[in-house]
Design an enzyme around this catalytic site. Sequence first.
Site, PDB file in Angstrom:
ATOM      1  N   MET A 100       0.829  -1.189   0.000  1.00 10.47           N
ATOM      2  CA  MET A 100       0.000   0.000   0.000  1.00 10.47           C
ATOM      3  C   MET A 100       0.876   1.258   0.000  1.00 10.47           C
ATOM      4  SD  MET A 100      -3.176  -1.006  -0.067  1.00 10.47           S
ATOM      5  CE  MET A 100      -2.681  -2.373  -1.113  1.00 10.47           C
ATOM      6  N   CYS A 101       0.297   2.386  -0.246  1.00  9.78           N
ATOM      7  CA  CYS A 101       1.030   3.637  -0.383  1.00  9.78           C
ATOM      8  C   CYS A 101       1.476   4.170   0.979  1.00  9.78           C
ATOM      9  CB  CYS A 101       0.144   4.671  -1.081  1.00  9.78           C
ATOM     10  SG  CYS A 101      -0.623   4.077  -2.605  1.00  9.78           S
TER      11      CYS A 101
END
Length: 246
Positions: free
Chosen positions: A1-2
């Site tokens: 994920m970011c």
Amino acid sequence: MCRHLAYVGPPVTLSALVLDPDHSLYEQSWAPADMRGGGTVNADGFGLGWYVDGQVVRYRRNVPIWTDPNLPGLAGSIRSGAVLAAVRNGTVGMPYGEAAVAPFQFGNWLFSHNGRVPGWPESTLKLAEQLPVADLLRLDAPVDSALLFALITNRMSTQAPAAAVASVVQEVESAAPGSRLNVLLTNGEQLIATAWTHSLHVRQTADSAIVSSEPFGSGHWDDVPDRSLLVATATTLHITPMEGPE
């Protein structure tokens, strides 16, 4: 994920937030400490948004942040009192490219999303139907993050920004259970963030506030509890629990 961060306070260089500190966002792009949603590196683009005399400026690239030779000079020469920055780990099945990289912009608002909406796009069809067709046609990219931002900005026409964020997050979770919905929203004066099944931390001083996926640099950081809504300015901080399924 970011990974992402947002800052409000006295003007600082972009480098002081994104590049220079220990375990900065730059380092988190290849050595994240808490990727509880999966993934290992954030190599699918990066973006910085900041405010100059109240106006938004953005710099987005669809390359890993460590491959941009222009960034150190750029980030070291720009100062701002409000910044939002993000590095992207793209979700399988969603498009890549600069248009899919945060921060997204609507007027004076900047937005970032750390997470994913399972079942995209079918799981969000009913929510998308709430939007005017013109809003759907103006999405930066056909990705879950851009739709989340469009839903929030549409809701802001009738709700306060924090209430709009909370209601959209809750409705997306209801439509797509198991969604990961850490979002950041700023207009250069206030920060609105959610912690929803992803790591989020906050550092508050007498005249500044920073929200980040992971702590960096020096100073004391507090964990933001899961399923919480955070609203901060340079001098205030409020964290409230959000209702929703366990």
